[in-house]
Design an enzyme around this catalytic site. Structure first.
Site, PDB file in Angstrom:
ATOM      1  N   GLU A 120       0.838  -1.218   0.000  1.00 50.45           N
ATOM      2  CA  GLU A 120       0.000   0.000   0.000  1.00 50.45           C
ATOM      3  C   GLU A 120       0.867   1.261   0.000  1.00 50.45           C
ATOM      4  O   GLU A 120       0.557   2.255   0.662  1.00 50.45           O
ATOM      5  CB  GLU A 120      -0.996  -0.012   1.165  1.00 50.45           C
ATOM      6  CG  GLU A 120      -2.009  -1.135   1.005  1.00 50.45           C
ATOM      7  CD  GLU A 120      -3.154  -1.090   1.991  1.00 50.45           C
ATOM      8  OE1 GLU A 120      -3.440  -0.012   2.535  1.00 50.45           O
ATOM      9  OE2 GLU A 120      -3.769  -2.147   2.193  1.00 50.45           O
TER      10      GLU A 120
HETATM   11  C1  FAD Z   1       2.185  -9.580   1.072  1.00 46.46           C
HETATM   12  C2  FAD Z   1       1.952  -8.641  -0.056  1.00 46.46           C
HETATM   13  C3  FAD Z   1       0.655  -8.290  -0.411  1.00 46.46           C
HETATM   14  C4  FAD Z   1       0.436  -7.434  -1.487  1.00 46.46           C
HETATM   15  N1  FAD Z   1      -0.849  -7.156  -1.880  1.00 46.46           N
HETATM   16  C5  FAD Z   1      -1.055  -6.443  -3.021  1.00 46.46           C
HETATM   17  C6  FAD Z   1      -2.378  -6.267  -3.537  1.00 46.46           C
HETATM   18  O1  FAD Z   1      -3.367  -6.682  -2.950  1.00 46.46           O
HETATM   19  N2  FAD Z   1      -2.516  -5.626  -4.725  1.00 46.46           N
HETATM   20  C7  FAD Z   1      -1.450  -5.125  -5.419  1.00 46.46           C
HETATM   21  O2  FAD Z   1      -1.651  -4.552  -6.477  1.00 46.46           O
HETATM   22  N3  FAD Z   1      -0.199  -5.262  -4.934  1.00 46.46           N
HETATM   23  C8  FAD Z   1       0.030  -5.905  -3.772  1.00 46.46           C
HETATM   24  N4  FAD Z   1       1.298  -6.078  -3.289  1.00 46.46           N
HETATM   25  C9  FAD Z   1       2.397  -5.434  -3.979  1.00 46.46           C
HETATM   26  C10 FAD Z   1       2.982  -4.271  -3.207  1.00 46.46           C
HETATM   27  O3  FAD Z   1       2.128  -3.184  -3.254  1.00 46.46           O
HETATM   28  C11 FAD Z   1       4.365  -4.020  -3.787  1.00 46.46           C
HETATM   29  O4  FAD Z   1       5.202  -5.016  -3.242  1.00 46.46           O
HETATM   30  C12 FAD Z   1       4.893  -2.658  -3.507  1.00 46.46           C
HETATM   31  O5  FAD Z   1       4.174  -1.708  -4.235  1.00 46.46           O
HETATM   32  C13 FAD Z   1       6.366  -2.526  -3.861  1.00 46.46           C
HETATM   33  O6  FAD Z   1       6.622  -3.009  -5.123  1.00 46.46           O
HETATM   34  P1  FAD Z   1       7.791  -4.093  -5.349  1.00 46.46           P
HETATM   35  O7  FAD Z   1       7.694  -5.116  -4.301  1.00 46.46           O
HETATM   36  O8  FAD Z   1       7.796  -4.505  -6.751  1.00 46.46           O
HETATM   37  O9  FAD Z   1       9.108  -3.268  -5.028  1.00 46.46           O
HETATM   38  P2  FAD Z   1       9.920  -2.342  -6.022  1.00 46.46           P
HETATM   39  O10 FAD Z   1       9.031  -1.333  -6.624  1.00 46.46           O
HETATM   40  O11 FAD Z   1      10.733  -3.181  -6.922  1.00 46.46           O
HETATM   41  O12 FAD Z   1      10.876  -1.609  -4.989  1.00 46.46           O
HETATM   42  C14 FAD Z   1      11.946  -2.265  -4.301  1.00 46.46           C
HETATM   43  C15 FAD Z   1      12.508  -1.284  -3.298  1.00 46.46           C
HETATM   44  O13 FAD Z   1      12.917  -0.085  -3.964  1.00 46.46           O
HETATM   45  C16 FAD Z   1      12.240   1.047  -3.424  1.00 46.46           C
HETATM   46  N5  FAD Z   1      11.971   1.985  -4.522  1.00 46.46           N
HETATM   47  C17 FAD Z   1      11.285   1.749  -5.664  1.00 46.46           C
HETATM   48  N6  FAD Z   1      11.218   2.863  -6.406  1.00 46.46           N
HETATM   49  C18 FAD Z   1      11.859   3.825  -5.710  1.00 46.46           C
HETATM   50  C19 FAD Z   1      12.131   5.206  -5.954  1.00 46.46           C
HETATM   51  N7  FAD Z   1      11.691   5.841  -7.039  1.00 46.46           N
HETATM   52  N8  FAD Z   1      12.817   5.885  -5.021  1.00 46.46           N
HETATM   53  C20 FAD Z   1      13.247   5.283  -3.894  1.00 46.46           C
HETATM   54  N9  FAD Z   1      13.025   3.980  -3.608  1.00 46.46           N
HETATM   55  C21 FAD Z   1      12.345   3.262  -4.513  1.00 46.46           C
HETATM   56  C22 FAD Z   1      10.983   0.475  -2.812  1.00 46.46           C
HETATM   57  O14 FAD Z   1      10.474   1.302  -1.790  1.00 46.46           O
HETATM   58  C23 FAD Z   1      11.467  -0.857  -2.275  1.00 46.46           C
HETATM   59  O15 FAD Z   1      12.090  -0.657  -1.040  1.00 46.46           O
HETATM   60  C24 FAD Z   1       1.536  -6.911  -2.207  1.00 46.46           C
HETATM   61  C25 FAD Z   1       2.829  -7.253  -1.829  1.00 46.46           C
HETATM   62  C26 FAD Z   1       3.046  -8.109  -0.776  1.00 46.46           C
HETATM   63  C27 FAD Z   1       4.448  -8.482  -0.419  1.00 46.46           C
END
Ligand code: FAD
Length: 655
Positions: free
Chosen positions: A467
């Site tokens: 979120e």
């Molecule tokens: C248990 C669980 C439940 C979830 N439920 C849902 C759901 O119901 N619906 C849904 O759509 N998604 C869901 N998600 C997805 C969740 O919203 C994403 O994991 C989250 O948005 C982060 O994306 P990512 O994991 O791909 O990380 P990435 O975007 O790959 O980021 C990796 C790291 O880099 C950081 N980062 C990325 N971009 C930047 C930037 N520009 N500047 C600085 N730091 C940055 C991030 O904060 C993170 O620490 C869920 C995830 C989990 C683990």
């Protein structure tokens, strides 16, 4: 109405915002103007991916109201304490309206939900789905006319506190279903037909979910690739692609799906379009192909959802074609408040566990709570729990009162509460020592109470990731914080604008800052706080003065870095940290004063509020110190070297 930019500056802001976009681009489907990216941000020198991400986010962003919100105004040195004081407490009638359901929910959790069994098996028993539906837990905020309980955000928050204090899995099920699942976007953007069709279903217990994330689109939705192509007659869209980590997906009957619809030309440039669809899970071509499993929340019904030629009628678009990111972001702006409320519940539980154990456990001849190292942790927990409750319910109550745009407050609550709860869980584990690390089942097996600190710790870790991760929350808050300044001076550095416009911006911003900047040095504190207890008054005055110091710091950073300030993420995160702590101090003092009026023990209330504010002020001092002296540059370079495979010795000697 107040404006963060007082009289002459407001006029300037209006003038500059009037120049902040090219006109004449139209959304061909409706003949409405398609919003171009505000020209306050120069995207011309950005890498393609970064530019696209930023342009898409900017196009989906609603402008902040000119008068700002309490939290957004902290960044411009305007301390509107009267917007949150007296504390906007939940009214007695509203409280009473939620009482019956909340009592049922508490009893139900206590008697029928076994969190350790759910964690062990990775399943929430079907009878729990049924039982929760029977008491109305899946339609808490859905209006009664659509079959829900029609309760307020405050009562929904109180339900989240109960759920968070008991079981993270059930809390996530209920929250994903209605904070981001179908109910919330439909309540915000749905047509009457959509509401009539779907709200009674989801309020009655048909599970819903929110599908935005994909393998290559996490924090950056611009890279989203699930396609929705219109059919030849335009009556349907055909969806192809895959969604990842869709919470509740395994059990859901209906999803909100963000998909890419054909791009449009805006201002002569191709603009990606994201559209939100309501999708029935039984539509042919939709498959749940995988159930994801995690470190915590082991009974999360989280899915990979595959779409192969899934036909969705046009009337299932939420809001309008191309507005999907706005739907998603706006849904999250309010939906995000459930997590901090659940964190209040969990943190209270962890404090209670720690408090008891620190009094019972004798080591070195005294209870461990008598050792200053442990006492310090427990005091921090207590202060932070108090502030978390103050911030979360202040924001919930303002939301119920429709008190303007609260996106910064909700983002601050989400970021601060989830990070603090993780720290509280970590400290609770330390206070419990080896028993904190041992599972509840193992503790019970050798005759000790099954206190599941390790489960709580595992379950709450993800809160700073989903979120909106903490990093993204900081960027989001920083973007909004810079907005008044970008409106006034952003055009100066924007090479995409004609020289005449940039020259005009130099003039108008010069006039603006000639008035605004000296005011940030004036020593006046908060107004209208005579009726605050003197202990609280000193903290509120500090917050007022410090918001000016923050505004000056931000201004100096802008003067120093100009348009490159957005790359200074660590510096910006310190400013965001300061503002968030100032919001926490202000909410805490307002809440404490309200509690004093409710005949709560004054010594207890003041001790908690005073401790929290003093501790928060130390964090603020650290942020300011870090803004002046830091190792940000060196750290950044070191990481780039590591990414380029230098420092090989750090890889030596490992398996
Ligand atoms: C248990 C669980 C439940 C979830 N439920 C849902 C759901 O119901 N619906 C849904 O759509 N998604 C869901 N998600 C997805 C969740 O919203 C994403 O994991 C989250 O948005 C982060 O994306 P990512 O994991 O791909 O990380 P990435 O975007 O790959 O980021 C990796 C790291 O880099 C950081 N980062 C990325 N971009 C930047 C930037 N520009 N500047 C600085 N730091 C940055 C991030 O904060 C993170 O620490 C869920 C995830 C989990 C683990």
């Amino acid at each position: 109405m107040k404006s963060p930019l007082e009289a002459p500056e407001k006029q300037i802001a209006e003038e500059t915002s009037a120049t902040s976009g090219r006109r004449g681009d139209t959304d061909s489907s409706r003949g409405e103007p398609e919003k171009p990216v505000p020209a306050v941000i120069d995207t011309s020198k950005m890498a393609k991916g970064q530019r696209e991400a930023l342009e898409l986010a900017e196009a989906a962003r609603d402008p902040l109201e000119d008068r700002g919100s309490f939290a957004s105004n902290l960044f411009v040195g305007r301390y509107d304490f009267d917007r949150i004081y007296p504390y906007p407490a939940q009214s007695a009638e509203d409280r009473a309206a939620g009482e019956n359901f909340l009592r049922k929910l508490e009893n139900y959790l206590r008697e029928h939900v076994d969190p350790d069994e759910i964690d062990r098996t990775g399943e929430i028993p079907p009878e729990n789905f049924k039982g929760l539906a029977e008491i109305g837990a899946f339609g808490i905020k859905v209006p009664k006319k659509y079959g829900g309980l029609g309760l307020s955000q405050c009562n929904y928050g109180r339900a989240a506190v109960l759920l968070g204090s008991w079981d993270g899995n059930v809390a996530a099920l209920v929250s994903a279903h209605q904070s981001i699942g179908v109910a919330q976007p439909l309540l915000l953007f749905g047509t009457e037909e959509q509401k009539q069709k779907y709200l009674p279903r989801v309020a009655g217990g048909e599970i819903s979910a929110f599908a935005l994330t994909e393998v290559h689109a996490g924090s950056d939705p611009a890279t989203l690739s699930l396609k929705a192509e219109p059919t030849a007659d335009g009556s349907e869209f055909v969806l192809n692609g895959e969604k990842l980590w869709c919470t509740n997906g395994v059990k859901a009957g209906v999803l909100v799906v963000m998909a890419r619809t054909p791009s449009k030309l805006v201002g002569g440039k191709e603009r990606k379009q994201i559209t939100a669809f309501i999708v029935d899970v039984d539509t042919p071509g939709l498959e749940i192909t995988y159930r994801c499993r995690f470190m915590g929340l082991r009974a999360l019904y989280n899915a990979v959802v595959k779409f192969t030629n899934v036909h969705i009628p046009r009337e299932n678009i939420i809001f309008k074609e191309g507005a999907g990111l706005k739907v998603a972001l706006t849904t999250l702006n309010a939906g995000r408040l459930t997590l901090p409320a659940a964190c209040v519940g969990l943190s209270k539980r962890l404090l209670e566990i720690s408090r008891k154990w620190a009094g019972e456990r004798i080591q070195w001849g005294v209870p461990i709570g008598k050792h200053a190292a442990i006492a310090g942790k427990i005091a921090e927990m207590a202060g932070n729990v108090f502030a978390m409750e103050a911030m979360t319910f202040l924001t919930s109550s303002l939301l119920d009162r429709k008190a303007g745009d609260l996106r910064i407050e909700t983002a601050m609550c989400k970021m601060w509460a989830t990070e603090m709860t993780w720290r509280i869980a970590d400290d609770a584990m330390q206070v419990r020592g080896g028993r904190g690390y041992e599972t509840a089942q193992s503790l019970a097996g050798r005759g000790e109470p099954p206190i599941a600190v390790e489960r709580f710790l595992r379950d709450c870790r993800v809160n700073t990731i989903f979120e909106g991760s903490s990093e993204i929350m900081r960027l989001f808050i920083a973007r909004e914080a810079l907005d008044p300044h970008l409106k006034v001076g952003g055009a100066i550095f924007n090479t995409q604008l004609p020289m005449s416009e940039r020259a005009k911006a130099v003039f108008t911003s010069g006039k603006f800052y000639a008035g605004w900047y000296p005011r940030q040095w004036m020593p006046n504190g908060a107004r209208k706080i005579d009726n605050l207890h003197e202990i609280l008054r000193s903290h509120v005055d500090y917050a007022a003065r410090t918001s000016k110091r923050l505004a000056r710091g931000l201004f100096h950073a802008m003067a120093r870095f100009g348009p490159k300030l957005d790359r200074e993420q660590l510096l910006l995160s310190r400013f965001v940290g300061i503002a968030t702590e100032l919001f926490a101090i202000s909410a805490t003092c307002s809440y404490a004063q309200w509690l004093l009026g409710q005949d709560k023990p004054a010594d207890e209330v003041l001790a908690l509020a005073d401790y929290f504010c003093r501790s928060s002020r130390m964090r603020i001092n650290n942020h300011f110190a870090g803004a002046h002296r830091n190792v940000d540059r060196r750290g950044y370079q070191l990481t780039q070297d590591l990414l380029a495979s230098k420092h090989a010795m750090l890889r030596d000697g490992i398996v």
